[in-house]
Scaffold this active site. Structure first.
Site, PDB file in Angstrom:
ATOM      1  N   ILE A  22      -3.890  -2.720  -4.441  1.00  0.00           N
ATOM      2  CA  ILE A  22      -2.783  -1.513  -4.420  1.00  0.00           C
ATOM      3  C   ILE A  22      -1.452  -1.657  -4.965  1.00  0.00           C
ATOM      4  O   ILE A  22      -0.944  -0.751  -5.739  1.00  0.00           O
ATOM      5  CB  ILE A  22      -2.601  -0.907  -2.997  1.00  0.00           C
ATOM      6  CG1 ILE A  22      -2.296   0.622  -2.998  1.00  0.00           C
ATOM      7  CG2 ILE A  22      -1.949  -1.694  -2.308  1.00  0.00           C
ATOM      8  CD1 ILE A  22      -2.159   1.194  -1.636  1.00  0.00           C
ATOM      9  N   GLY A  43      -0.586  -9.116   5.388  1.00  0.00           N
ATOM     10  CA  GLY A  43      -1.898  -8.532   4.656  1.00  0.00           C
ATOM     11  C   GLY A  43      -1.154  -7.528   3.432  1.00  0.00           C
ATOM     12  O   GLY A  43      -0.339  -7.966   2.603  1.00  0.00           O
ATOM     13  N   VAL A  44      -1.866  -6.544   3.455  1.00  0.00           N
ATOM     14  CA  VAL A  44      -1.346  -5.338   2.573  1.00  0.00           C
ATOM     15  C   VAL A  44       0.201  -5.018   2.500  1.00  0.00           C
ATOM     16  O   VAL A  44       0.907  -5.121   1.378  1.00  0.00           O
ATOM     17  CB  VAL A  44      -2.188  -4.199   2.660  1.00  0.00           C
ATOM     18  CG1 VAL A  44      -1.288  -3.005   1.790  1.00  0.00           C
ATOM     19  CG2 VAL A  44      -3.462  -4.293   2.538  1.00  0.00           C
ATOM     20  N   ASP A  45       0.848  -4.886   3.723  1.00  0.00           N
ATOM     21  CA  ASP A  45       2.158  -4.746   3.904  1.00  0.00           C
ATOM     22  C   ASP A  45       3.049  -5.992   3.155  1.00  0.00           C
ATOM     23  O   ASP A  45       3.957  -5.562   2.543  1.00  0.00           O
ATOM     24  CB  ASP A  45       2.614  -4.699   5.351  1.00  0.00           C
ATOM     25  CG  ASP A  45       3.933  -4.289   5.694  1.00  0.00           C
ATOM     26  OD1 ASP A  45       4.502  -3.624   4.596  1.00  0.00           O
ATOM     27  OD2 ASP A  45       4.402  -4.315   6.806  1.00  0.00           O
ATOM     28  N   SER A 143      -4.692   1.142   9.775  1.00  0.00           N
ATOM     29  CA  SER A 143      -5.307   0.572  11.128  1.00  0.00           C
ATOM     30  C   SER A 143      -6.503   0.097  10.802  1.00  0.00           C
ATOM     31  O   SER A 143      -7.385  -0.001  11.488  1.00  0.00           O
ATOM     32  CB  SER A 143      -5.677   1.966  11.969  1.00  0.00           C
ATOM     33  OG  SER A 143      -4.369   2.348  12.504  1.00  0.00           O
ATOM     34  N   GLY A 145      -6.654  -3.444   9.210  1.00  0.00           N
ATOM     35  CA  GLY A 145      -6.711  -4.567   9.182  1.00  0.00           C
ATOM     36  C   GLY A 145      -6.516  -5.100  10.641  1.00  0.00           C
ATOM     37  O   GLY A 145      -7.370  -5.219  11.489  1.00  0.00           O
TER      38      GLY A 145
END
Length: 154
Positions: A22, A43-45, A143, A145
């Site tokens: 992303i 993770g993504v954050d 919600s 991961g």
């Protein structure tokens, strides 16, 4: 880089289902799967924070605390936005999905109305995108991961 896996025509535009990273999305906004503190996660954050750099991190820290709380900048089921820093988008929308994982209750309590809160997090992200006049928005799964839990899919 992202790869489009499917396209769906909508009355007001197009929905693209994509796979990839992303942080490489070029458009108006990305939706980050944040926690209620809206400061930093894994993770993504974490990847979004790293790619956005100091300007994004500072903007997240500057989000106001919710009245009556000591650390909540965005309640579960809601979204807030910040500048994107070095990301190739104008803004980052930070959305907080619910916890479905009983093993993660030390981070966030499992909510009995999790499906409703998840729906609201996506809906509020779209409200923010509309208010900020975003024409192209990439969503990370909320919600999905650490908070995904063990509930079987039907």
């Amino acid at each position: 880089m992202t790869a489009v896996k499917a396209r769906f025509a909508l009355a007001h535009g197009e929905l693209c289902v994509s796979q990839g990273n992303i942080v490489g999305f070029v458009g108006d906004a990305i939706v980050n799967a944040a926690d209620h503190k809206c400061i930093y996660g894994k993770g993504v954050d974490g990847a979004i924070n790293k790619a956005g750099g100091p300007a994004l991190v500072s903007a997240r820290r500057a989000l106001p605390l919710v009245l009556g709380t000591s650390e909540t900048r965005c309640p579960v089921g809601e979204a807030r936005w910040t500048v994107a820093g070095q990301l190739p988008v104008r803004i980052v929308i930070h959305a907080v999905g619910p916890n479905f994982n009983p093993k993660a209750q030390w981070v966030q309590r499992v909510a009995s109305n999790g499906e409703e809160l998840l729906y609201n997090a996506y809906l509020d992200s779209m409200r923010v995108a509309r208010e900020q006049q975003c024409a192209s928005v990439a969503f990370s799964l909320l919600s999905a991961g650490f908070f995904r839990g063990t509930k079987p899919l039907h």
